[in-house]
Design a protein around this motif. Structure first.
Motif, PDB file in Angstrom:
ATOM      1  N   LEU A  36      -4.248   1.414   6.330  1.00 21.41           N
ATOM      2  CA  LEU A  36      -2.864   1.466   5.863  1.00 21.41           C
ATOM      3  C   LEU A  36      -2.742   2.178   4.525  1.00 21.41           C
ATOM      4  CD1 LEU A  36       0.090   0.707   6.323  1.00 21.41           C
ATOM      5  CD2 LEU A  36      -0.405  -1.509   5.262  1.00 21.41           C
ATOM      6  N   ASP A  66       4.155  -5.416   8.075  1.00 23.33           N
ATOM      7  CA  ASP A  66       2.873  -4.999   8.621  1.00 23.33           C
ATOM      8  C   ASP A  66       2.221  -6.217   9.276  1.00 23.33           C
ATOM      9  OD1 ASP A  66       3.044  -2.395   7.413  1.00 23.33           O
ATOM     10  OD2 ASP A  66       2.481  -3.320   5.515  1.00 23.33           O
ATOM     11  N   HIS A 123       2.820  -1.024  11.512  1.00 19.04           N
ATOM     12  CA  HIS A 123       3.516  -0.817  10.237  1.00 19.04           C
ATOM     13  C   HIS A 123       4.958  -0.480  10.608  1.00 19.04           C
ATOM     14  CE1 HIS A 123       4.350   0.584   6.197  1.00 19.04           C
ATOM     15  NE2 HIS A 123       4.601   1.810   6.614  1.00 19.04           N
TER      16      HIS A 123
END
Length: 97
Positions: free
Chosen positions: A66, A94, A4
């Motif tokens: 996430l 991402d 990320h």
């Protein structure tokens, strides 16, 4: 694994101390957010950044983590109390590897 990646562009009134405090909080995410495997963050060193001055890389195990990371109270406190008041622009990527 999931990377990320977030780039930050700050408002002109953002102080070096406010930015340093955010980076310090980022570095404490692995001990406070179970999904976070590792964190890397710092100031940009290239002139190709289009005004983005700082970057963050958060490593998670899988994509499904996430959203839990993003909704975690520790992360939300950083975003709401420290980042949003001085944020001019943000870019995120991402990807899984």
């Amino acid at each position: 694994m999931l990377e990320h990646i977030v780039l930050f562009k700050w408002k002109p009134e953002a102080t070096p101390e406010a930015i340093a405090s955010i980076l310090d909080d980022f570095n404490h995410m692995p001990g406070n957010i179970p999904e976070v495997v590792s964190v890397s963050c710092g100031e940009n060193l290239t002139n190709r950044s289009q005004g983005f001055t700082h970057g963050l890389v958060v490593r998670l195990n899988v994509l499904e983590e996430l959203e839990r990371y993003q909704q975690h109270p520790f992360h939300q406190k950083i975003v709401q109390e420290k980042i949003k008041p001085i944020l001019a622009d943000i870019l995120a990527v991402d990807y899984q590897f």
